[in-house]
Design a protein around this motif. Sequence first.
Motif, mmCIF file in Angstrom:
data_model
loop_
_atom_site.group_PDB
_atom_site.id
_atom_site.type_symbol
_atom_site.label_atom_id
_atom_site.label_comp_id
_atom_site.label_asym_id
_atom_site.label_seq_id
_atom_site.Cartn_x
_atom_site.Cartn_y
_atom_site.Cartn_z
ATOM 1 N N ALA A 41 0.818 -1.217 0.000
ATOM 2 C CA ALA A 41 0.000 0.000 0.000
ATOM 3 C C ALA A 41 0.847 1.261 0.000
ATOM 4 N N THR A 42 2.056 1.168 0.528
ATOM 5 C CA THR A 42 2.938 2.343 0.597
ATOM 6 C C THR A 42 4.143 2.221 -0.338
ATOM 7 N N ALA A 43 4.202 1.143 -1.109
ATOM 8 C CA ALA A 43 5.388 0.875 -1.929
ATOM 9 C C ALA A 43 5.509 1.809 -3.122
ATOM 10 N N GLY A 44 4.423 2.465 -3.493
ATOM 11 C CA GLY A 44 4.475 3.355 -4.659
ATOM 12 C C GLY A 44 5.496 4.459 -4.514
ATOM 13 N N ASN A 45 5.705 4.933 -3.281
ATOM 14 C CA ASN A 45 6.659 6.024 -3.047
ATOM 15 C C ASN A 45 8.116 5.587 -3.208
ATOM 16 N N LEU A 46 8.339 4.275 -3.288
ATOM 17 C CA LEU A 46 9.701 3.770 -3.406
ATOM 18 C C LEU A 46 10.257 3.939 -4.816
ATOM 19 N N PHE A 47 9.376 4.105 -5.773
ATOM 20 C CA PHE A 47 9.808 4.134 -7.168
ATOM 21 C C PHE A 47 9.522 5.466 -7.852
ATOM 22 N N THR A 48 9.553 6.540 -7.073
ATOM 23 C CA THR A 48 9.472 7.881 -7.668
ATOM 24 C C THR A 48 10.867 8.303 -8.105
ATOM 25 N N PHE A 49 10.938 9.281 -8.994
ATOM 26 C CA PHE A 49 12.241 9.715 -9.478
ATOM 27 C C PHE A 49 13.071 10.334 -8.355
ATOM 28 N N SER A 50 12.431 11.119 -7.495
ATOM 29 C CA SER A 50 13.171 11.747 -6.396
ATOM 30 C C SER A 50 13.696 10.709 -5.416
ATOM 31 N N ALA A 51 12.927 9.613 -5.212
ATOM 32 C CA ALA A 51 13.402 8.539 -4.335
ATOM 33 C C ALA A 51 14.650 7.887 -4.911
ATOM 34 N N GLY A 52 14.728 7.821 -6.230
ATOM 35 C CA GLY A 52 15.895 7.251 -6.880
ATOM 36 C C GLY A 52 17.122 8.133 -6.809
ATOM 37 N N GLN A 53 16.947 9.380 -6.378
ATOM 38 C CA GLN A 53 18.064 10.324 -6.244
ATOM 39 C C GLN A 53 18.505 10.480 -4.791
ATOM 40 N N ALA A 54 18.123 9.529 -3.954
ATOM 41 C CA ALA A 54 18.421 9.633 -2.519
ATOM 42 C C ALA A 54 19.912 9.741 -2.244
ATOM 43 N N GLY A 55 20.731 9.050 -3.020
ATOM 44 C CA GLY A 55 22.172 9.114 -2.804
ATOM 45 C C GLY A 55 22.729 10.512 -3.003
ATOM 46 N N LEU A 56 22.276 11.178 -4.065
ATOM 47 C CA LEU A 56 22.730 12.545 -4.341
ATOM 48 C C LEU A 56 22.176 13.526 -3.322
ATOM 49 N N LEU A 57 20.910 13.376 -2.992
ATOM 50 C CA LEU A 57 20.262 14.335 -2.095
ATOM 51 C C LEU A 57 20.742 14.207 -0.653
ATOM 52 N N SER A 58 21.171 13.023 -0.258
ATOM 53 C CA SER A 58 21.576 12.832 1.138
ATOM 54 C C SER A 58 23.084 12.884 1.340
ATOM 55 N N PHE A 59 23.852 12.199 0.481
ATOM 56 C CA PHE A 59 25.303 12.127 0.676
ATOM 57 C C PHE A 59 26.078 13.006 -0.301
ATOM 58 N N GLY A 60 25.757 12.906 -1.585
ATOM 59 C CA GLY A 60 26.482 13.693 -2.574
ATOM 60 C C GLY A 60 26.409 15.183 -2.310
ATOM 61 N N SER A 61 25.222 15.660 -1.951
ATOM 62 C CA SER A 61 25.055 17.096 -1.689
ATOM 63 C C SER A 61 25.841 17.536 -0.460
ATOM 64 N N MET A 62 26.001 16.636 0.526
ATOM 65 C CA MET A 62 26.783 16.991 1.705
ATOM 66 C C MET A 62 28.247 17.215 1.353
ATOM 67 N N VAL A 63 28.782 16.358 0.470
ATOM 68 C CA VAL A 63 30.171 16.527 0.044
ATOM 69 C C VAL A 63 30.328 17.830 -0.730
ATOM 70 N N ILE A 64 29.358 18.166 -1.565
ATOM 71 C CA ILE A 64 29.392 19.433 -2.303
ATOM 72 C C ILE A 64 29.417 20.612 -1.330
ATOM 73 N N MET A 65 28.603 20.555 -0.286
ATOM 74 C CA MET A 65 28.574 21.642 0.695
ATOM 75 C C MET A 65 29.906 21.762 1.430
ATOM 76 N N ILE A 66 30.478 20.634 1.793
ATOM 77 C CA ILE A 66 31.768 20.659 2.486
ATOM 78 C C ILE A 66 32.836 21.293 1.609
ATOM 79 N N GLN A 67 32.876 20.895 0.332
ATOM 80 C CA GLN A 67 33.871 21.458 -0.572
ATOM 81 C C GLN A 67 33.627 22.947 -0.816
ATOM 82 N N ALA A 68 32.350 23.351 -0.879
ATOM 83 C CA ALA A 68 32.037 24.768 -1.065
ATOM 84 C C ALA A 68 32.552 25.601 0.107
ATOM 85 N N VAL A 69 32.422 25.078 1.310
ATOM 86 C CA VAL A 69 32.971 25.766 2.483
ATOM 87 C C VAL A 69 34.491 25.852 2.380
#
Length: 271
Positions: free
Chosen positions: A58-86
């Motif tokens: 019933a809740t599995a539909g949210n697992l296959f959205t495009f934004s869900a597939g970008q979790a690596g970039l949004l959670s970890f990749g973006s953090m590295v970008i912020m660190i380097q920007a600082v």
Amino acid sequence: MLAHTINAEWIKLRSTRGIYWTSALVVLLSVGLSAFIGWANGMGVQSALDDNDTGFLATAGNLFTFSAGQAGLLSFGSMVIMIQAVLTVTGDYGNSTVKLSVLAAPARWQVAVAKFLVYGVLAVVLALISAVVSAVLGHALAAGQLDDPSIADGMALSADDAWKTIGMIVVYVLGAVALCTGVGYLVRRTAGAMAIVLLWVLVLEDLTGLLPDSVSRYITPFLPFKNISAAISGNDLEHAPWGQGGSLIYYVVICLVIFVGGIVALRKRDA
């Protein structure tokens, strides 16, 4: 001229070995985590289908959205970008090269703008590569686990909201670079600037979840990273007086305000 300052900042950035490591980390962490999540979600949903687990499905539909597939970039990749920007800012202060940068530029504001443009463009390129490869690989691994591969089509680059989401991710990354550049000039110290940025993104904005709804409803709508997260995921932020477009604009405005604050600090303080 600003063009000369940009060229000088680009030479400085590419001569730093750390930039190659952090750039590789952005892509590897983003793609690696997204690929794992795609594979795991595909396997989990197929197992639920085999077991007829209606509660999970019933809740599995949210697992296959495009934004869900970008979790690596949004959670970890973006953090590295912020660190380097600082680091692009505070590294000048730590290495005592900021005086040379300021003296070589016709105006101090050009140094900050050049840093933002140089690393901002690089960050966008890294984000685009990460987003596209994450989508292709994550979708392939998810579909490979499913008897009906079309279930995972929402993660593919051909999904209806794919390029809109990628566009919002680009705005997110550019805004994050501007914000971190501003914080770097305001604080000047690597440890302090990183602590502010990381605690803000990873801790402070989530603390509102510990507050009573009667209080958090007046705070959450004005948290910039909550706003951009809602915009990227295609949802309206709860209690916010605006929709997804308003959340995107609010995030950009906050990032620009902090960036301008950094420029003012650079102009007013001794280098």
